[in-house]
Enzyme design. Structure first.
Site, PDB file in Angstrom:
ATOM      1  N   THR A 181       5.736 -44.944-164.017  1.00  0.00           N
ATOM      2  CA  THR A 181       6.261 -44.092-162.955  1.00  0.00           C
ATOM      3  C   THR A 181       5.417 -44.322-161.711  1.00  0.00           C
ATOM      4  OG1 THR A 181       6.631 -41.816-162.268  1.00  0.00           O
ATOM      5  CG2 THR A 181       4.884 -42.147-163.856  1.00  0.00           C
ATOM      6  N   GLU A 325       7.776 -38.901-167.583  1.00  0.00           N
ATOM      7  CA  GLU A 325       6.878 -38.391-168.620  1.00  0.00           C
ATOM      8  C   GLU A 325       7.606 -37.589-169.690  1.00  0.00           C
ATOM      9  OE1 GLU A 325       6.505 -38.397-165.443  1.00  0.00           O
ATOM     10  OE2 GLU A 325       4.431 -38.506-164.762  1.00  0.00           O
ATOM     11  N   LYS A 435       3.621 -26.514-146.279  1.00  0.00           N
ATOM     12  CA  LYS A 435       2.647 -25.417-146.291  1.00  0.00           C
ATOM     13  C   LYS A 435       2.460 -24.927-144.868  1.00  0.00           C
ATOM     14  CE  LYS A 435       1.571 -27.937-150.149  1.00  0.00           C
ATOM     15  NZ  LYS A 435       1.925 -29.353-150.333  1.00  0.00           N
ATOM     16  N   TRP A 440       4.542 -21.029-148.429  1.00  0.00           N
ATOM     17  CA  TRP A 440       5.260 -22.233-148.838  1.00  0.00           C
ATOM     18  C   TRP A 440       6.702 -22.193-148.377  1.00  0.00           C
ATOM     19  CZ3 TRP A 440       3.645 -22.456-154.724  1.00  0.00           C
ATOM     20  CH2 TRP A 440       2.308 -22.896-154.805  1.00  0.00           C
TER      21      TRP A 440
END
Ligand code: ADP
Length: 538
Positions: A181, A325, A435, A440
């Site tokens: 990846t 993953e 940010k 956020w």
């Protein structure tokens, strides 16, 4: 109960036993091919004899550099069932990354599609472990300086025609496949899939409440076989003897729509950009997608506007989430029975979430204080995962393993919320969150809202460093051709206001011809961030 090893050999042999007459269609560089599962099985056996002949030992890594086609599918089974490890190499990585992963995996044999040979030639002098190059061509081999080089078809023709006895004594935790990846920083990270993981993942993909892969399906993975096992579809489809349609090199929207129509595809899968590309072809009536029972969309968020647009065409989008993953299936967004009664608004909101955790896996959503978040659809935390098809480490990379797998959980780096029903929504990747002033902003939410504007084809939102606020959101927007030059920043901001908090409104809207894409077709926010890094600092 018996102790019984879950091996891909059982998937392959079942396909022969029960589905020998079912078809696999494949488009290649030079043409097309259609054959049966019986023919497929016999060629997989011959390929196993070839591996033996080439001196491949159990556990050795065998690389593939190929599109979605029948030869790649043969390798998907021959290599792991033989006891070696199938390393699918992402053909769109940079040359130095390609060389790095081949050397890091220590690939001994490379199987290369004929039109991709120049990409390997360009790095061949850096490859330390490759002993044989095998070119997969329909006719004569293209001229090449790779050495020693073989023709896939010649090797298969001269191999024994006897059935190959695939080893049954492998432990189920034996590595079967691997994929790297791309990391934001540093070299790509390797993930190894075991036989057990791939068999269980295939079963999970066949569950009715997930992708419901079944014998009656005609399955077309548009998602490449060189990335995350084409979302596991080649294994799951073979397990249940589904008809397979492998679209071959450089699938573009016309080809995808044509194959879906001609081959009566029932289940297709790919990233949102692909389906955004196909949308105008369906909307204009050039192609029919009526055979589709679902289009699996993942890899990036399927926006609500995309889901609605396909609904209008009678094509249901099934939103799913995963990562390299995780083999990759983790979440799938199907409505529960009582949610079918909800009004359209609520239903779309639920379907645009990434969905419910697939049975067999465990998740935690952990906030910055290390606590599990409330399931209220608002509190954000990082998604942590564990389960039989979740990686436990990065291949030969103790440092990055320690970061991502601390405490026996995979820390996905994805920030999510969970609603009262348990539906997970990906708010953003940690690195893509904007940010701003200690708060956020979800770039994904902003993008999805902008993409609902009728003039907008694509939108990517990035956080750009800002002297006062740390970062501020900037929207990069591609307009549909007929609206170019006719829609401006003010209109986009007016469209957003009332739909998102005021302080979320992007400081800048930049109109582009195209959003740069990553090697697997997702928006490349890294490229955009670099390009506009100094927008607010002069
Ligand atoms: P990369 O894109 O880094 O090469 P992957 O293909 O493994 O690697 O991407 C996995 C990531 O893609 C996830 O961690 C998540 O951020 C994103 N992703 C996958 N599916 C979805 C989805 N349905 N919605 C939003 N993001 C998704």
């Amino acid at each position: 109960m018996m102790r019984y090893n879950l091996l891909l050999k059982s998937v392959l042999e079942r396909a022969l036993k029960y589905y020998s007459r079912k078809a696999i269609y494949s488009r290649t560089f030079g043409g097309e091919k259609e054959y049966t599962y019986r023919d497929f099985y016999h060629r997989v056996c011959r390929l196993a004899w070839v591996l033996k002949e080439l001196g491949v030992k159990r556990g050795a890594r065998v690389g593939t550099f190929a599109w979605n086609n029948h030869r790649h599918l043969e390798l998907y089974f021959a290599v792991p069932c033989f006891g070696a490890v199938l390393h699918t190499i992402n053909i769109r990585l940079f040359p130095e990354q390609i060389a790095y992963i081949i050397n890091h995996a220590e690939d001994e044999v490379l199987f290369i599609d004929e039109d991709l040979v120049p990409l390997i030639e360009a790095v061949a002098d850096k490859l330390a472990t490759v002993r044989h190059y095998v070119i997969m061509a329909d006719g004569a081999l293209p001229p090449t300086n790779l050495k020693p080089v073989h023709s896939y078809e010649d090797l298969l023709s001269s191999a024994s025609s006897e059935t190959y006895e695939f080893p049954g004594d492998l432990d189920e935790y034996t590595p079967a496949a691997m994929c790297y990846t791309t990391a934001t920083t540093g070299n790509p990270k390797g993930v190894v899939y075991t036989h057990r993981a791939l068999v269980l993942h295939s079963m999970a993909a066949c569950m009715v409440d997930t992708l419901a892969v079944c014998e009656q399906d005609v399955i077309m993975p548009v998602v490449p076989m060189f990335h995350v096992n084409a979302w596991g579809l080649p294994f799951a489809a073979t397990m249940v003897g589904a008809t397979q349609v492998l679209p071959g090199p450089r699938p573009d929207p016309h080809l995808i729509c044509r194959l879906i129509q001609e081959r009566k595809v029932t289940l297709a899968a790919g990233v949102p950009t692909i389906w955004l590309g196909c949308l105008p072809l369906y909307e204009s009536g050039q192609y029919s997608g009526q055979s589709l029972r679902a289009v699996v969309v993942g890899g990036s968020a399927a926006s609500r506007s995309l889901i609605e647009a396909y609904d209008r065409l009678g094509i249901p989008i099934l939103h799913a989430y995963g990562m390299t993953e995780t083999t990759p299936l983790v979440l799938a967004s199907r409505l529960k029975s009582y949610m079918q009664e909800w009004d359209g608004e609520r239903k779309y909101a639920a379907r645009a979430r990434q969905g419910l955790l697939v049975p067999g896996l465990e998740m935690r959503v952990v906030n910055e204080r290390g606590e599990d978040v409330q399931w209220n659809g608002r509190e954000m935390g990082e998604l942590w995962l564990r389960g039989p098809w979740i990686a436990g480490e990065y291949y030969r990379d103790p440092e990055r393993t320690a970061e991502a797998f601390a405490g026996g959980w995979l820390r996905t780096g994805d920030i999510v919320t969970v609603d009262e029903e348990g539906y997970v929504a990906i708010v953003d990747r940690t690195k893509d969150l904007v940010k701003s002033g200690g708060e956020w902003i979800s770039s994904v939410d902003l993008e999805n809202t902008i993409m609902a504007h009728p003039a907008v084809q694509e939108a990517a939102v990035i956080g750009v460093p800002h002297p006062k606020w740390q970062e501020r959101p900037v929207a990069c927007v591609v307009l549909k051709p007929e609206f170019r030059g006719r829609v401006g920043k003010e209109e986009i901001l007016a469209f957003l206001s009332g739909k998102v908090a005021k302080w979320w409104l992007p400081d800048e809207v930049i109109f582009l011809e195209e959003i740069p894409k990553t090697s697997v077709g997702k928006f490349s926010k890294r490229v955009l961030r670099e390009r506009y890094a100094h927008l607010f600092s002069g």
